[in-house]
Design a protein around this motif. Sequence first.
Motif, PDB file in Angstrom:
ATOM      1  N   VAL A  72       0.833  -1.207   0.000  1.00 43.72           N
ATOM      2  CA  VAL A  72       0.000   0.000   0.000  1.00 43.72           C
ATOM      3  C   VAL A  72       0.866   1.255   0.000  1.00 43.72           C
ATOM      4  O   VAL A  72       0.638   2.176  -0.775  1.00 43.72           O
ATOM      5  CB  VAL A  72      -0.955  -0.002   1.217  1.00 43.72           C
ATOM      6  CG1 VAL A  72      -1.759   1.294   1.266  1.00 43.72           C
ATOM      7  CG2 VAL A  72      -1.893  -1.206   1.154  1.00 43.72           C
ATOM      8  N   CYS A  73       1.871   1.299   0.878  1.00 48.83           N
ATOM      9  CA  CYS A  73       2.830   2.407   0.900  1.00 48.83           C
ATOM     10  C   CYS A  73       4.057   1.966   0.114  1.00 48.83           C
ATOM     11  O   CYS A  73       4.858   1.153   0.592  1.00 48.83           O
ATOM     12  CB  CYS A  73       3.203   2.765   2.334  1.00 48.83           C
ATOM     13  SG  CYS A  73       4.546   3.982   2.453  1.00 48.83           S
ATOM     14  N   ARG A  74       4.196   2.468  -1.096  1.00 47.47           N
ATOM     15  CA  ARG A  74       5.289   2.029  -1.966  1.00 47.47           C
ATOM     16  C   ARG A  74       6.641   2.573  -1.499  1.00 47.47           C
ATOM     17  O   ARG A  74       7.664   1.915  -1.685  1.00 47.47           O
ATOM     18  CB  ARG A  74       5.027   2.477  -3.403  1.00 47.47           C
ATOM     19  CG  ARG A  74       3.739   1.923  -3.977  1.00 47.47           C
ATOM     20  CD  ARG A  74       3.756   1.871  -5.477  1.00 47.47           C
ATOM     21  NE  ARG A  74       3.925   3.168  -6.114  1.00 47.47           N
ATOM     22  CZ  ARG A  74       3.930   3.346  -7.424  1.00 47.47           C
ATOM     23  NH1 ARG A  74       3.765   2.325  -8.235  1.00 47.47           N
ATOM     24  NH2 ARG A  74       4.081   4.543  -7.934  1.00 47.47           N
ATOM     25  N   CYS A  75       6.665   3.771  -0.923  1.00 51.02           N
ATOM     26  CA  CYS A  75       7.939   4.345  -0.498  1.00 51.02           C
ATOM     27  C   CYS A  75       8.618   3.480   0.565  1.00 51.02           C
ATOM     28  O   CYS A  75       9.832   3.286   0.543  1.00 51.02           O
ATOM     29  CB  CYS A  75       7.736   5.752   0.063  1.00 51.02           C
ATOM     30  SG  CYS A  75       7.177   6.980  -1.132  1.00 51.02           S
ATOM     31  N   GLU A  76       7.820   2.964   1.516  1.00 52.68           N
ATOM     32  CA  GLU A  76       8.378   2.185   2.629  1.00 52.68           C
ATOM     33  C   GLU A  76       8.026   0.702   2.534  1.00 52.68           C
ATOM     34  O   GLU A  76       8.304  -0.058   3.461  1.00 52.68           O
ATOM     35  CB  GLU A  76       7.872   2.757   3.955  1.00 52.68           C
ATOM     36  CG  GLU A  76       8.324   4.184   4.233  1.00 52.68           C
ATOM     37  CD  GLU A  76       9.831   4.298   4.408  1.00 52.68           C
ATOM     38  OE1 GLU A  76      10.445   3.306   4.871  1.00 52.68           O
ATOM     39  OE2 GLU A  76      10.396   5.358   4.085  1.00 52.68           O
ATOM     40  N   ASP A  77       7.393   0.291   1.430  1.00 49.81           N
ATOM     41  CA  ASP A  77       7.111  -1.125   1.169  1.00 49.81           C
ATOM     42  C   ASP A  77       6.261  -1.747   2.285  1.00 49.81           C
ATOM     43  O   ASP A  77       6.558  -2.829   2.801  1.00 49.81           O
ATOM     44  CB  ASP A  77       8.425  -1.900   1.019  1.00 49.81           C
ATOM     45  CG  ASP A  77       8.246  -3.187   0.211  1.00 49.81           C
ATOM     46  OD1 ASP A  77       7.389  -3.193  -0.691  1.00 49.81           O
ATOM     47  OD2 ASP A  77       8.955  -4.167   0.490  1.00 49.81           O
TER      48      ASP A  77
END
Length: 480
Positions: free
Chosen positions: A386-391
Amino acid sequence: MLDVIVLGAGPAGAEAALTAAAQGLTVMLFDEQQQAGGQVWRAPVGGFPGKSDLDAAAGDDLRARLGASSIQLALGHRVWSVVRQAASETDSSCFRVDAVGPRGNLSAQARFLVVATGAHERVVPFPGWTLPGVMGLAAATILLKSHGVRPGQRVVLAGCGPLLVAVAAGLVSAGVEVCSLADLARRKEWLVRVPAVLARPRLAARGATWALKALRSGARVLSGHSVLRAEGRGSLERVVLGPVDSEGRMRSGPVHTFEADALIVGHGLTTACEVTRILRATHRFSRLYGGWIPEVDPEFQTSVPGLFAIGDGAGVRGQQLASLAGQRVGLALAARAGGPTAAALQGAMAAVDRQQARARPFSDAMSGLMAQRTGQVASIAADTVVCRCEDVTRAEIDAATDQCAGSIDQLKHLTRCGMGPCQGRYCGDTIQELMAIRLAQPREAIGQWTGRPPLRPVSLAEVMGQFTYDDIPIPKPAPL
């Protein structure tokens, strides 16, 4: 000190700056892009001639008016700090804006601050959405309008709202094969909006032209469908589409698979309200208008005196209402600053108010098509990022929600979601919705992440600039 600082040179911000400057106010206009116009009137870059259409003509006209005005243009500047501070003995407070640009740091102060920072694209995650070849509708628009680049040769479009059809028409004109167009909205959702659409005949005709172009190209139009998954080894190779209900939840029915090298997807827009959050203005949640929006009075002033919010950053309503809001704010600021006669300004403001009233039904109809659908978010698979920056996956967000006692800020601390380069601009709306679903609470109870500087990622070197030790002020020794 300036009279007005405007953040954002799209339709709303540019019109606010132009109107205020025309009334004799001193105005500075900031924007991160090298040229004004925002997303809707984005200018070509790198010498590319661009496409000749209504948007291009409107953007060129806007940039010409700005260039001929008295406005101090700070284009190509990234604003990283906005604070409200004491100004002087005569002025109770003012706003200070700090930015970095081609020639280093730039600071400015003004009595009034107008925030016109637009909106962020919403993409509700699905399996495979991080594959190369999957991009947002806004990204595809930038490639086409600014760079003259085709996002792919064989493309699937999926999402909702009028931008879906507009991008499809643009791709067809660019010679791209659009093999399918999957719309979350079902046909009856469009049909109930026909009266509002027909009330704006020029816009209705333009939309019909886009739709006909997509249909004549042979694109397979699937109403009430969404992306089940995107597949490929290393990059996108195929897209699987399936039917959804009115809330965007996957339902049983035949699926459709298309070989494609690009998937362009967009599920509406969310407000870019970082500045009003950091200045602690009062916000309310509106699913229709793109999530959290600052509360404003009829003159678009927020709960913070002197702070105004307009355009899609104050509620996603489209270009026409954004431009009108800019004009309305410019006139209101002139009245507050003691510009031309009050009677003349009141008449001009009343005329703008009437135009806004006529435009709202169409705007609300389109905003309703782009509103976030709870069922679509609830359908996100547990192992989907869901949060691509923090995987961060859906499963990790749900597990942290069970531990954080309903605090959205605590969820951020536990998972690092929203701490990456985008600072939650693209995942925040979805994560808040997931938390609300998990806790069976309304979005108002979940709230939003606390705004903190810097507003945009900046390096320490950019902020520090060039200096020597002689430039550092050394205070006098304290008396013994």
